[in-house]
Design an enzyme around this catalytic site. Structure first.
Site, PDB file in Angstrom:
ATOM      1  N   SER A 102       0.841  -1.193   0.000  1.00 10.78           N
ATOM      2  CA  SER A 102       0.000   0.000   0.000  1.00 10.78           C
ATOM      3  C   SER A 102       0.882   1.251   0.000  1.00 10.78           C
ATOM      4  O   SER A 102       1.662   1.444  -0.940  1.00 10.78           O
ATOM      5  CB  SER A 102      -0.935  -0.060   1.206  1.00 10.78           C
TER       6      SER A 102
ATOM      7  N   ASP B 175      -8.736  -6.308  -4.541  1.00  9.12           N
ATOM      8  CA  ASP B 175      -8.483  -4.952  -4.034  1.00  9.12           C
ATOM      9  C   ASP B 175      -9.431  -3.962  -4.712  1.00  9.12           C
ATOM     10  O   ASP B 175      -9.470  -3.873  -5.929  1.00  9.12           O
ATOM     11  CB  ASP B 175      -7.015  -4.593  -4.317  1.00  9.12           C
TER      12      ASP B 175
ATOM     13  N   HIS C 160      -8.068  -5.282  -0.186  1.00  8.04           N
ATOM     14  CA  HIS C 160      -6.842  -4.572   0.179  1.00  8.04           C
ATOM     15  C   HIS C 160      -6.330  -4.993   1.558  1.00  8.04           C
ATOM     16  O   HIS C 160      -5.134  -5.169   1.768  1.00  8.04           O
ATOM     17  CB  HIS C 160      -7.070  -3.065   0.134  1.00  8.04           C
TER      18      HIS C 160
END
Lengths: 366, 366
Positions: free
Chosen positions: A157, A311, A340
């Protein structure tokens, strides 16, 4: 901490938050880099990075792995989930350095800015960019450990944003790179998503322009922030298949109240906002006048791009688009219904995939 | 309007909102159904449905099409985009009845509850369910137009929820059905998404527990509500490819400020919340003690299930799962980068697909 007054206006001061302590985060070192000038023009008078290391640096200093952290994350999740003798991130073979990002509550951050940093506490904290984190990490590794080249840079991320920044800014220092569930150039949709998170916090009257006296005064805003994470952080199928039952919750409401809400309400609002501002503006093309292809073309590392198939906000296709611009890079897609937040490593099938992809990468010549 | 006081507590009263007028919505009729008992136990003393019709009912009364409306929507979008001699919803062949859903601001709604409905104004408005809308529509069609059977029921999003409710509740009255971008049983993820929308509004101090004096007092909350729609209502690719340029905006910010924000800030917060509560709880399995397969098994219509491929919150696979439980149903997927809000019909390629799928359906024996 002492309130400093300038004229008649009280300056904000650092506040206590029990979450950002050794009690909750175990061992880590605070390493000072001294005065640190930021890309946006601000200055951190004494930048302290919270660093957790695992394993031993060898004599050749060529077995170092840098792990970067994500929004709201610290070294803790890597220590507990990603790093160990049974994982690709094996401290018996590698010297693994997890550097908490600036503003994450452990490194220098709005809520803890005191002493030399008292002037940048709370709402006075300057804007920080992904590039600032990466420059600080490079300085730390070089000055403190004598590391000039990394066997691997890996992060998820916002940690992927930092990984890409390493690939473009310091291409000769990165032998291998593994950005997980994140992109080199933040997307417009991600900007809007992050903006919704920001506004959930700043709209809380308790936020008081960033000068609340305790994160508990912003609890309502932090809960709404958690509620928006629930919508985008997990996949539609995670909720439909009630995957939270595997975490031993009996209802969706109990999962929210017992997991996602307390996860975020423990944190500091200004710290989250510092990270959100960075996240929104992550972009390696800042190095090349906006030319993303030219920026990614600078990569010299062997790279594995690792998106998560479910995601919702760093979708696979956004990774694929950048992959085409990145030399020496291949893609491995993680299959995980969590979306995610699969990054938390909750699904028993998650870490075996990550370990396989990272081990392939570590075993490849670079 | 006069404030009524009970003891010392002022009762909320209806408020003016220029958006919900003939000036903005053109011709429609307000048709009274009189007292209407709601499934949740409340009563609307004088339910008035705002109805727009197109075309002529034939002598056999077998050419009637019912169009249901979505969250925030009215008959206007159907009149301007979906209905016309060049469309499948052709008023030269069909008698098309668009019924504005209860709470949408044109039919009886929190903000306009006055006269006989004064006691249910604003925060006093009772909970309404999808089933209430469908029962009211059935009564309207039967009592007011003498229509006992519909050639087609069609609607998008919450309109699809109503369409499914028709298929299950009144199977013998529906010859054909076309739920677009919506499901028969609302999903947990959709519930959470809608909850985030709700909380964007209710957290605004100007909301005042639902008893604001003007929607303009809740502008900040309505803008945040628009911001969350931006994240989920469009697709990630819509933003990445800057599809808003086709709408002649020069920036993402201009598109938000000139399109999505004013779209929602013109509306009434309580009206939106009335619809949101309904949306969150749409579920045809209420008829069968929770058995979705048994409920959908009641369908007798020839049905076309029409999801949008880029829909972030009514994804294709949620439609496919229900399709397997629905007899006489087939699926046609709309290809549109806009995602859920493709329903606005902005892309030039959208209506040709809708028209094709609806025309196929209308041409099929039923």
């Amino acid at each position: 901490m002492t309130a400093v007054t300038t004229g008649t206006t009280a300056q904000p001061t650092a506040i206590e938050n029990p979450y950002y302590t050794h009690e909750f985060h175990g061992d880590y070192d605070l390493i000072s880099l001294g005065e640190f000038a930021l890309e946006e023009g601000g200055v951190i008078p004494d930048l302290q990075l919270a660093v957790a290391t695992f394993g031993t640096l060898n004599a050749a200093k060529d077995n170092a792995i840098l792990v970067t952290t994500w929004y709201s994350g610290t070294h803790q999740i890597f220590r507990d989930v990603y790093i160990g003798p049974d994982h690709a991130l094996n401290p018996e073979r590698y010297f693994i350095v997890v550097v908490n990002q600036i503003g994450n509550g452990l490194s220098t951050s709005p809520h803890n800015a005191s002493g030399a940093n008292a002037g940048i506490a709370m709402s006075n904290f300057p804007h920080v960019r992904i590039g600032d984190d990466v420059r600080a990490q490079e300085q730390l590794l070089r000055e403190h450990y004598g590391i000039d080249r990394l066997a691997l840079v890996v992060g998820g991320s916002m940690g992927a944003q930092q990984t890409y920044e390493w690939m473009v800014r310091f291409p000769q220092k990165v032998r291998r790179a593994a950005p997980i569930a994140g992109t080199a150039q933040n997307t417009p949709h991600d900007f809007l998503y992050t903006q919704a998170l920001v506004e959930a916090i700043t709209s809380d009257p308790g936020f008081a322009g960033g000068n609340y006296r305790s994160n508990t005064e912003v609890e309502a805003g932090l809960k709404r922030h958690a509620g928006i994470w629930a919508v985008m952080g997990f996949s539609t199928e995670f909720w439909k298949q009630e995957v939270w039952r595997a975490l031993e919750f009996e209802s969706r409401e109990a999962f929210m109240a017992g997991f996602l809400e307390p996860y975020f309400t423990a944190m500091d609002p200004n710290d989250l906002l510092c990270m959100a501002w960075k996240w929104q503006r992550g972009d390696v093309a800042r190095h090349t006048g906006g030319d993303l292809a030219e920026a990614l073309g600078r990569n010299e590392s062997v790279a594995r791009v690792i998106p998560i198939n479910e995601d919702m906000f760093f979708p696979v296709r956004d990774h694929e688009a950048e992959l085409e611009l990145t030399p020496h890079a291949t893609i491995r897609v993680v299959d995980d219904l969590l979306g995610h937040l699969a990054l938390f490593g909750v699904a028993p099938t998650y870490m075996p995939q990550i370990d396989q992809y990272l081990q392939e990468l570590l075993d490849s010549p670079a």
